[in-house]
Design a protein around this motif. Structure first.
Motif, PDB file in Angstrom:
ATOM      1  N   LEU A 168       0.838  -1.181   0.000  1.00  0.00           N
ATOM      2  CA  LEU A 168       0.000   0.000   0.000  1.00  0.00           C
ATOM      3  C   LEU A 168       0.879   1.240   0.000  1.00  0.00           C
ATOM      4  O   LEU A 168       2.103   1.159  -0.039  1.00  0.00           O
ATOM      5  CB  LEU A 168      -0.943  -0.034   1.203  1.00  0.00           C
ATOM      6  N   THR A 169       0.260   2.383   0.048  1.00  0.00           N
ATOM      7  CA  THR A 169       0.999   3.631  -0.101  1.00  0.00           C
ATOM      8  C   THR A 169       2.196   3.753   0.847  1.00  0.00           C
ATOM      9  O   THR A 169       3.276   4.134   0.419  1.00  0.00           O
ATOM     10  CB  THR A 169       0.059   4.834   0.081  1.00  0.00           C
ATOM     11  N   PRO A 170       2.064   3.456   2.134  1.00  0.00           N
ATOM     12  CA  PRO A 170       3.234   3.629   3.017  1.00  0.00           C
ATOM     13  C   PRO A 170       4.439   2.816   2.581  1.00  0.00           C
ATOM     14  O   PRO A 170       5.570   3.286   2.651  1.00  0.00           O
ATOM     15  CB  PRO A 170       2.696   3.170   4.378  1.00  0.00           C
ATOM     16  N   GLU A 171       4.205   1.587   2.131  1.00  0.00           N
ATOM     17  CA  GLU A 171       5.338   0.771   1.714  1.00  0.00           C
ATOM     18  C   GLU A 171       5.950   1.294   0.430  1.00  0.00           C
ATOM     19  O   GLU A 171       7.164   1.307   0.259  1.00  0.00           O
ATOM     20  CB  GLU A 171       4.906  -0.685   1.538  1.00  0.00           C
ATOM     21  N   LEU A 172       5.099   1.734  -0.497  1.00  0.00           N
ATOM     22  CA  LEU A 172       5.613   2.339  -1.724  1.00  0.00           C
ATOM     23  C   LEU A 172       6.422   3.583  -1.392  1.00  0.00           C
ATOM     24  O   LEU A 172       7.517   3.787  -1.898  1.00  0.00           O
ATOM     25  CB  LEU A 172       4.457   2.736  -2.645  1.00  0.00           C
ATOM     26  N   LEU A 173       5.856   4.416  -0.525  1.00  0.00           N
ATOM     27  CA  LEU A 173       6.516   5.675  -0.187  1.00  0.00           C
ATOM     28  C   LEU A 173       7.872   5.432   0.452  1.00  0.00           C
ATOM     29  O   LEU A 173       8.817   6.189   0.232  1.00  0.00           O
ATOM     30  CB  LEU A 173       5.627   6.488   0.752  1.00  0.00           C
ATOM     31  N   ALA A 174       7.986   4.370   1.230  1.00  0.00           N
ATOM     32  CA  ALA A 174       9.245   4.086   1.914  1.00  0.00           C
ATOM     33  C   ALA A 174      10.401   3.929   0.939  1.00  0.00           C
ATOM     34  O   ALA A 174      11.556   4.185   1.282  1.00  0.00           O
ATOM     35  CB  ALA A 174       9.109   2.830   2.766  1.00  0.00           C
ATOM     36  N   ASN A 175      10.092   3.525  -0.301  1.00  0.00           N
ATOM     37  CA  ASN A 175      11.151   3.369  -1.299  1.00  0.00           C
ATOM     38  C   ASN A 175      11.695   4.703  -1.802  1.00  0.00           C
ATOM     39  O   ASN A 175      12.769   4.751  -2.382  1.00  0.00           O
ATOM     40  CB  ASN A 175      10.620   2.582  -2.501  1.00  0.00           C
ATOM     41  N   TYR A 176      10.938   5.788  -1.602  1.00  0.00           N
ATOM     42  CA  TYR A 176      11.293   7.052  -2.241  1.00  0.00           C
ATOM     43  C   TYR A 176      11.584   8.184  -1.265  1.00  0.00           C
ATOM     44  O   TYR A 176      11.745   9.325  -1.685  1.00  0.00           O
ATOM     45  CB  TYR A 176      10.179   7.455  -3.210  1.00  0.00           C
ATOM     46  N   VAL A 177      11.640   7.896   0.014  1.00  0.00           N
ATOM     47  CA  VAL A 177      11.966   8.947   0.978  1.00  0.00           C
ATOM     48  C   VAL A 177      13.382   8.792   1.506  1.00  0.00           C
ATOM     49  O   VAL A 177      13.831   9.589   2.314  1.00  0.00           O
ATOM     50  CB  VAL A 177      10.974   8.952   2.156  1.00  0.00           C
ATOM     51  N   MET A 178      14.098   7.783   1.038  1.00  0.00           N
ATOM     52  CA  MET A 178      15.475   7.590   1.481  1.00  0.00           C
ATOM     53  C   MET A 178      16.411   8.545   0.751  1.00  0.00           C
ATOM     54  O   MET A 178      16.083   9.035  -0.331  1.00  0.00           O
ATOM     55  CB  MET A 178      15.894   6.141   1.235  1.00  0.00           C
ATOM     56  N   PRO A 179      17.570   8.828   1.318  1.00  0.00           N
ATOM     57  CA  PRO A 179      18.504   9.751   0.660  1.00  0.00           C
ATOM     58  C   PRO A 179      18.865   9.274  -0.742  1.00  0.00           C
ATOM     59  O   PRO A 179      19.121   8.096  -0.955  1.00  0.00           O
ATOM     60  CB  PRO A 179      19.733   9.726   1.584  1.00  0.00           C
ATOM     61  N   LYS A 213       5.652  -0.864  -9.645  1.00  0.00           N
ATOM     62  CA  LYS A 213       4.521  -0.735  -8.728  1.00  0.00           C
ATOM     63  C   LYS A 213       4.198   0.729  -8.437  1.00  0.00           C
ATOM     64  O   LYS A 213       3.028   1.106  -8.318  1.00  0.00           O
ATOM     65  CB  LYS A 213       4.802  -1.507  -7.448  1.00  0.00           C
ATOM     66  N   ALA A 214       5.226   1.555  -8.342  1.00  0.00           N
ATOM     67  CA  ALA A 214       4.981   2.984  -8.115  1.00  0.00           C
ATOM     68  C   ALA A 214       4.220   3.595  -9.295  1.00  0.00           C
ATOM     69  O   ALA A 214       3.274   4.374  -9.101  1.00  0.00           O
ATOM     70  CB  ALA A 214       6.297   3.715  -7.897  1.00  0.00           C
ATOM     71  N   LEU A 215       4.636   3.262 -10.518  1.00  0.00           N
ATOM     72  CA  LEU A 215       3.979   3.846 -11.685  1.00  0.00           C
ATOM     73  C   LEU A 215       2.568   3.307 -11.862  1.00  0.00           C
ATOM     74  O   LEU A 215       1.660   4.050 -12.278  1.00  0.00           O
ATOM     75  CB  LEU A 215       4.810   3.596 -12.943  1.00  0.00           C
ATOM     76  N   LEU A 216       2.343   2.024 -11.556  1.00  0.00           N
ATOM     77  CA  LEU A 216       0.979   1.498 -11.593  1.00  0.00           C
ATOM     78  C   LEU A 216       0.091   2.251 -10.606  1.00  0.00           C
ATOM     79  O   LEU A 216      -1.042   2.602 -10.906  1.00  0.00           O
ATOM     80  CB  LEU A 216       0.972   0.008 -11.248  1.00  0.00           C
ATOM     81  N   TYR A 217       0.623   2.478  -9.416  1.00  0.00           N
ATOM     82  CA  TYR A 217      -0.148   3.199  -8.402  1.00  0.00           C
ATOM     83  C   TYR A 217      -0.476   4.613  -8.861  1.00  0.00           C
ATOM     84  O   TYR A 217      -1.603   5.094  -8.689  1.00  0.00           O
ATOM     85  CB  TYR A 217       0.629   3.230  -7.090  1.00  0.00           C
ATOM     86  N   LEU A 218       0.489   5.281  -9.476  1.00  0.00           N
ATOM     87  CA  LEU A 218       0.248   6.645  -9.943  1.00  0.00           C
ATOM     88  C   LEU A 218      -0.729   6.685 -11.109  1.00  0.00           C
ATOM     89  O   LEU A 218      -1.334   7.725 -11.377  1.00  0.00           O
ATOM     90  CB  LEU A 218       1.569   7.306 -10.334  1.00  0.00           C
ATOM     91  N   CYS A 219      -0.888   5.573 -11.819  1.00  0.00           N
ATOM     92  CA  CYS A 219      -1.860   5.494 -12.916  1.00  0.00           C
ATOM     93  C   CYS A 219      -3.194   4.915 -12.461  1.00  0.00           C
ATOM     94  O   CYS A 219      -4.040   4.570 -13.294  1.00  0.00           O
ATOM     95  CB  CYS A 219      -1.312   4.643 -14.066  1.00  0.00           C
ATOM     96  N   ASP A 224      -5.957  11.948  -5.361  1.00  0.00           N
ATOM     97  CA  ASP A 224      -4.700  12.685  -5.508  1.00  0.00           C
ATOM     98  C   ASP A 224      -3.987  12.859  -4.177  1.00  0.00           C
ATOM     99  O   ASP A 224      -2.757  12.825  -4.106  1.00  0.00           O
ATOM    100  CB  ASP A 224      -4.969  14.060  -6.130  1.00  0.00           C
ATOM    101  N   SER A 225      -4.755  13.041  -3.118  1.00  0.00           N
ATOM    102  CA  SER A 225      -4.149  13.217  -1.799  1.00  0.00           C
ATOM    103  C   SER A 225      -3.400  11.963  -1.360  1.00  0.00           C
ATOM    104  O   SER A 225      -2.424  12.045  -0.601  1.00  0.00           O
ATOM    105  CB  SER A 225      -5.224  13.569  -0.769  1.00  0.00           C
ATOM    106  N   GLU A 226      -3.849  10.800  -1.835  1.00  0.00           N
ATOM    107  CA  GLU A 226      -3.169   9.556  -1.508  1.00  0.00           C
ATOM    108  C   GLU A 226      -1.948   9.343  -2.402  1.00  0.00           C
ATOM    109  O   GLU A 226      -0.926   8.813  -1.962  1.00  0.00           O
ATOM    110  CB  GLU A 226      -4.143   8.379  -1.672  1.00  0.00           C
ATOM    111  N   LYS A 227      -2.065   9.759  -3.645  1.00  0.00           N
ATOM    112  CA  LYS A 227      -0.966   9.571  -4.589  1.00  0.00           C
ATOM    113  C   LYS A 227       0.194  10.533  -4.372  1.00  0.00           C
ATOM    114  O   LYS A 227       1.349  10.203  -4.655  1.00  0.00           O
ATOM    115  CB  LYS A 227      -1.466   9.787  -6.027  1.00  0.00           C
ATOM    116  N   MET A 228      -0.102  11.731  -3.881  1.00  0.00           N
ATOM    117  CA  MET A 228       0.892  12.798  -3.915  1.00  0.00           C
ATOM    118  C   MET A 228       2.195  12.454  -3.209  1.00  0.00           C
ATOM    119  O   MET A 228       3.279  12.763  -3.731  1.00  0.00           O
ATOM    120  CB  MET A 228       0.302  14.087  -3.351  1.00  0.00           C
ATOM    121  N   PRO A 229       2.196  11.810  -2.035  1.00  0.00           N
ATOM    122  CA  PRO A 229       3.497  11.488  -1.421  1.00  0.00           C
ATOM    123  C   PRO A 229       4.368  10.605  -2.307  1.00  0.00           C
ATOM    124  O   PRO A 229       5.585  10.802  -2.379  1.00  0.00           O
ATOM    125  CB  PRO A 229       3.103  10.769  -0.125  1.00  0.00           C
ATOM    126  N   VAL A 230       3.764   9.636  -2.984  1.00  0.00           N
ATOM    127  CA  VAL A 230       4.534   8.795  -3.887  1.00  0.00           C
ATOM    128  C   VAL A 230       4.979   9.601  -5.103  1.00  0.00           C
ATOM    129  O   VAL A 230       6.114   9.470  -5.581  1.00  0.00           O
ATOM    130  CB  VAL A 230       3.717   7.565  -4.327  1.00  0.00           C
TER     131      VAL A 230
END
Length: 430
Positions: A168-179, A213-219, A224-230
């Motif tokens: 779900l969104t939190p796990e996806l987001l975790a991939n993109y908030v790292m340095p 998976k990130a791009l599928l989620y964005l499509c 939008d409020s759920e997608k925006m962090p990713v």
């Protein structure tokens, strides 16, 4: 007056900072005087100024700057190693090896404007003398520039949420908030460790799965409020990659390495409205997708319409090594290094891990931009599979290929990419 900033265990001091904002990739955008300033001090193990978009790693060998002068348009990279404490690829690198030596990497971009609180970090990799890199650094790019209406909303989120153990969104987001500072090294297996391990500690197929998976989620039809962090994470990482590519980074086919970068950068460019990112053809054939999948007038041995060919290795210096797909599998050879070995060990996970990205590129009408053989080779060939007589030939040759299966680690939502393909193909959307 000097200002000290800290990020990811690294502190550094810059004189005459007029304003500074932390960015989503674990870096800073810093306004400095138009006349310039200087780096006063830092406690990192290394620092480099205006790292080129290179295919080598020698730019990360220094611990101090020969000239500490900083001007608008310059970018610093600080790094600190943490040997043996993280996983790069599918195995740990113990000790002070290339895979762990710059686990933390902090990008700092100097500008001549006051960055807003929602600033995205401009491309931190690339020479300041490169006009494209400099243009990207000197023009503010913010989260407000992300327009999700530029993306399709075709994949139903219910399909995602109904999948057992789906990301779900939190796990996806975790991939993109790292340095993440961008990939300034393009040399085979060292990529994950150099760029850096904490933010990019992934084997090629894992990186591709993450992007898919990130791009599928964005499509999807998520709010939008759920997608925006990713979306912010994808846009930020896409900007970092774009600077390196614009300054000379050159990828190649090398098994599964370098997968997942180009579709991510293209999607970021679409969301941000930056044509140079959404259509990277102007940079030439330097992307993995155009090396691994290609057309040259031949076809697979059983069907003249299967024109998307594949190769396990291609090198920007020495040329490629295409798999003998135009010949019957009985001629593919045996053992390590043979075409039989390459197809079973690399072709399958390559296609399966990039399924979501291929779907997204077709939905975004970016098939030409990323390369038609990449998209068609996955969606129209691998996912459909050969006719019975070709399957028989493969079986006789000792080949059992799981046509139409995605590749994913079992605990990260195995099946979601295949679900998306079935849903969209049944409706004639891909």
């Amino acid at each position: 007056m000097s200002t000290t900033l800290t990020m990811n265990t690294i502190s550094f001091t810059i004189a005459d900072v007029l304003s500074a904002v932390e960015t989503p990739n674990g870096g800073y955008v810093v306004r400095v005087p138009s006349t310039g300033t200087r780096l006063v001090d830092h406690d990192a193990e290394g620092v480099a100024l205006n790292v080129p978009g290179s295919n080598e790693d020698e730019y990360l060998d220094g611990g101090a700057l020969a000239d500490p002068t900083l001007r608008p348009g310059d970018a610093l990279l600080f790094w600190r190693a943490s040997p043996g404490s993280h996983w790069t690829s599918d195995w740990p690198y113990p000790g002070e090896t290339s895979g762990s030596r710059n686990q933390y990497c902090v990008p700092v971009v100097c500008v001549d404007y006051d960055p807003s609180e929602d600033a995205l970090c401009p491309p931190p990799v690339g020479r300041a003398s490169n006009p494209l890199v400099r243009f990207g650094r000197m023009n503010p790019i913010t989260e407000a520039n992300i327009d999700l209406n530029r993306l399709p909303r075709t994949f139903p989120l219910a399909k995602w949420e109904d999948q057992e153990n789906s990301p779900l969104t939190p796990e996806l987001l975790a991939n993109y908030v790292m340095p993440f500072a961008g990939e300034y090294v393009s040399g085979a297996w060292g990529t994950a460790g150099f760029t850096p391990g904490v933010g990019n500690g992934l084997y090629g197929r894992n990186y591709a799965e993450q992007t898919s998976k990130a791009l599928l989620y964005l499509c999807s039809d998520a709010l939008d409020s759920e997608k925006m962090p990713v979306a912010i994470g994808v846009a930020q990482r896409g900007l970092a990659l774009a600077g390196a590519y614009m300054d000379g980074k050159q990828d190649m086919a090398n098994g599964g390495h370098f997968q997942g970068r180009t579709p991510l950068m293209i999607a970021a460019g679409v969301m941000l409205g930056i044509k140079q990112m959404s259509d990277p053809r102007w940079l030439g054939p330097r992307f993995w997708e155009r090396h691994a999948f290609y057309e040259d007038g031949r076809s697979w041995w059983f069907d003249p319409n299967w024109t998307s060919l594949w190769q396990r290795t291609s090198d920007y210096r020495w040329g490629g090594h295409p798999a003998a797909l135009d010949r019957p599998p009985a001629e593919w050879g045996n053992g390590h290094g043979s075409d039989k070995w390459a197809v079973t060990g690399y072709y399958v996970p390559t296609c399966g891990a990039n399924l979501g990205s291929a779907i997204a590129m077709r939905l975004m009408n970016r098939e030409t931009e990323i390369g038609r053989p990449f998209v068609s080779g996955i969606l129209d060939q691998f996912m459909v599979g050969p006719p019975p007589h070709a399957l028989t030939e493969l079986a006789v040759a000792g080949l059992s290929i799981p046509w139409g299966e995605e590749w994913a680690k079992p605990w990260t939502g195995l099946g979601i990419q295949r679900q998306a393909f079935d849903h969209l193909r049944e409706r004639g959307l891909i």
